[in-house]
Write a protein that holds these residues in place. Sequence first.
Motif, PDB file in Angstrom:
ATOM      1  N   LEU A  32       0.805  -1.224   0.000  1.00  0.00           N
ATOM      2  CA  LEU A  32       0.000   0.000   0.000  1.00  0.00           C
ATOM      3  C   LEU A  32       0.844   1.283   0.000  1.00  0.00           C
ATOM      4  O   LEU A  32       0.545   2.203  -0.773  1.00  0.00           O
ATOM      5  CB  LEU A  32      -0.962   0.003   1.192  1.00  0.00           C
ATOM      6  N   PRO A  33       1.887   1.394   0.851  1.00  0.00           N
ATOM      7  CA  PRO A  33       2.678   2.632   0.810  1.00  0.00           C
ATOM      8  C   PRO A  33       3.274   2.904  -0.568  1.00  0.00           C
ATOM      9  O   PRO A  33       3.246   4.045  -1.042  1.00  0.00           O
ATOM     10  CB  PRO A  33       3.773   2.379   1.855  1.00  0.00           C
ATOM     11  N   GLU A  34       3.805   1.847  -1.210  1.00  0.00           N
ATOM     12  CA  GLU A  34       4.386   2.022  -2.545  1.00  0.00           C
ATOM     13  C   GLU A  34       3.308   2.360  -3.565  1.00  0.00           C
ATOM     14  O   GLU A  34       3.507   3.199  -4.453  1.00  0.00           O
ATOM     15  CB  GLU A  34       5.125   0.748  -2.976  1.00  0.00           C
ATOM     16  N   GLU A  35       2.134   1.718  -3.437  1.00  0.00           N
ATOM     17  CA  GLU A  35       1.038   1.991  -4.364  1.00  0.00           C
ATOM     18  C   GLU A  35       0.556   3.435  -4.230  1.00  0.00           C
ATOM     19  O   GLU A  35       0.267   4.098  -5.229  1.00  0.00           O
ATOM     20  CB  GLU A  35      -0.118   1.021  -4.111  1.00  0.00           C
ATOM     21  N   LYS A 141      -9.376   8.952  -7.562  1.00  0.00           N
ATOM     22  CA  LYS A 141     -10.295   8.068  -6.845  1.00  0.00           C
ATOM     23  C   LYS A 141      -9.540   6.866  -6.270  1.00  0.00           C
ATOM     24  O   LYS A 141      -9.761   6.476  -5.118  1.00  0.00           O
ATOM     25  CB  LYS A 141     -11.405   7.590  -7.779  1.00  0.00           C
ATOM     26  N   ASP A 142      -8.646   6.277  -7.096  1.00  0.00           N
ATOM     27  CA  ASP A 142      -7.836   5.146  -6.620  1.00  0.00           C
ATOM     28  C   ASP A 142      -6.973   5.566  -5.440  1.00  0.00           C
ATOM     29  O   ASP A 142      -6.841   4.825  -4.459  1.00  0.00           O
ATOM     30  CB  ASP A 142      -6.937   4.625  -7.753  1.00  0.00           C
ATOM     31  N   LYS A 147      -5.425   5.428   0.116  1.00  0.00           N
ATOM     32  CA  LYS A 147      -5.035   6.206   1.287  1.00  0.00           C
ATOM     33  C   LYS A 147      -5.928   5.867   2.483  1.00  0.00           C
ATOM     34  O   LYS A 147      -5.449   5.791   3.621  1.00  0.00           O
ATOM     35  CB  LYS A 147      -5.121   7.702   0.972  1.00  0.00           C
ATOM     36  N   SER A 148      -7.202   5.667   2.211  1.00  0.00           N
ATOM     37  CA  SER A 148      -8.120   5.311   3.294  1.00  0.00           C
ATOM     38  C   SER A 148      -7.731   3.973   3.903  1.00  0.00           C
ATOM     39  O   SER A 148      -7.715   3.813   5.125  1.00  0.00           O
ATOM     40  CB  SER A 148      -9.556   5.254   2.768  1.00  0.00           C
ATOM     41  N   MET A 154      -2.596   2.105   9.377  1.00  0.00           N
ATOM     42  CA  MET A 154      -1.632   2.900  10.149  1.00  0.00           C
ATOM     43  C   MET A 154      -2.197   3.251  11.520  1.00  0.00           C
ATOM     44  O   MET A 154      -1.479   3.213  12.528  1.00  0.00           O
ATOM     45  CB  MET A 154      -1.296   4.183   9.383  1.00  0.00           C
ATOM     46  N   ALA A 155      -3.485   3.593  11.550  1.00  0.00           N
ATOM     47  CA  ALA A 155      -4.107   3.960  12.826  1.00  0.00           C
ATOM     48  C   ALA A 155      -4.105   2.792  13.795  1.00  0.00           C
ATOM     49  O   ALA A 155      -3.905   2.966  15.009  1.00  0.00           O
ATOM     50  CB  ALA A 155      -5.530   4.448  12.580  1.00  0.00           C
ATOM     51  N   GLU A 156      -4.314   1.588  13.255  1.00  0.00           N
ATOM     52  CA  GLU A 156      -4.355   0.396  14.107  1.00  0.00           C
ATOM     53  C   GLU A 156      -2.980   0.050  14.675  1.00  0.00           C
ATOM     54  O   GLU A 156      -2.865  -0.464  15.786  1.00  0.00           O
ATOM     55  CB  GLU A 156      -4.878  -0.793  13.300  1.00  0.00           C
TER      56      GLU A 156
END
Length: 262
Positions: A32-35, A141-142, A147-148, A154-156
């Motif tokens: 996800l971070p790389e995406e 949109k992607d 990010k969501s 990240m919050a968890e």
Amino acid sequence: MENTVAQRIEALSKVQQIDSELDAIRKLRGDLPEEVQDLEDEIVGFETRIENLKRDLAEVEANIDQYRGKIQDFKKRIVYLEEQQMNVRNNREFDAITKEMEMLDLDIQVAQKKIRDNEAEEKIKRERVLSTKDKLEERKKDLSTKKSELDEIMAESEVDEQKLLKQREKATKHLDERLLRSYNKIRENSSNGLAVVSVKRGACGGCFNTVPPQRQADIREKKKLIVCEHCGRVLTDVEIIEEPEPAPKRRSTRGRKAATKK
């Protein structure tokens, strides 16, 4: 006060343990971070492309206006020459004006062709702007979705990660800069992130190559840092495999049966 070798080994093991836990947390994020970064870079690329296309469009529109202006000037000149042609004094003047009018007519045709070419280019660029804008909106949109997802993960894990980072900072204080730099380099070159491992079943816990008995003895003594001869990982301990107790032997009944028959 300088730490002993045993303390440095213990600190290295602690740092490795913390880093492994951090790796596990970050692994949950997957790609996800790389995406997210790739999408952000792609969005910047699309926005730059749109700005370039808009700048090109402005130039094309300016060219069209310029050629239209020239056509108006040519036509005004032709009207003026037509009036002059009515007042010529001889054929030579008449022919000269006619020739100039023909040249102006050719100039008008050239300018009209230039306008058509620029209008065709303008149409293509406008279509590219619209197409790029559509792609830009899709990427946005992607990015919002990715990010969501990332923010949720990240919050968890943020609290646990920050706690581990503080523990790591504390643990690395027991290591000199050179040793920590070597440790980090080994980790970077390792596919599993392990720079510090134990000897398990007589083999390196990182590359699984055999560790000679004498080196195992040196590792147990913890009087100096021992690294694997094959992969360069630091060997900090030797796991002792307890041998299982032998099962009690069953008494044979063959002799007793033979005595009974007699």
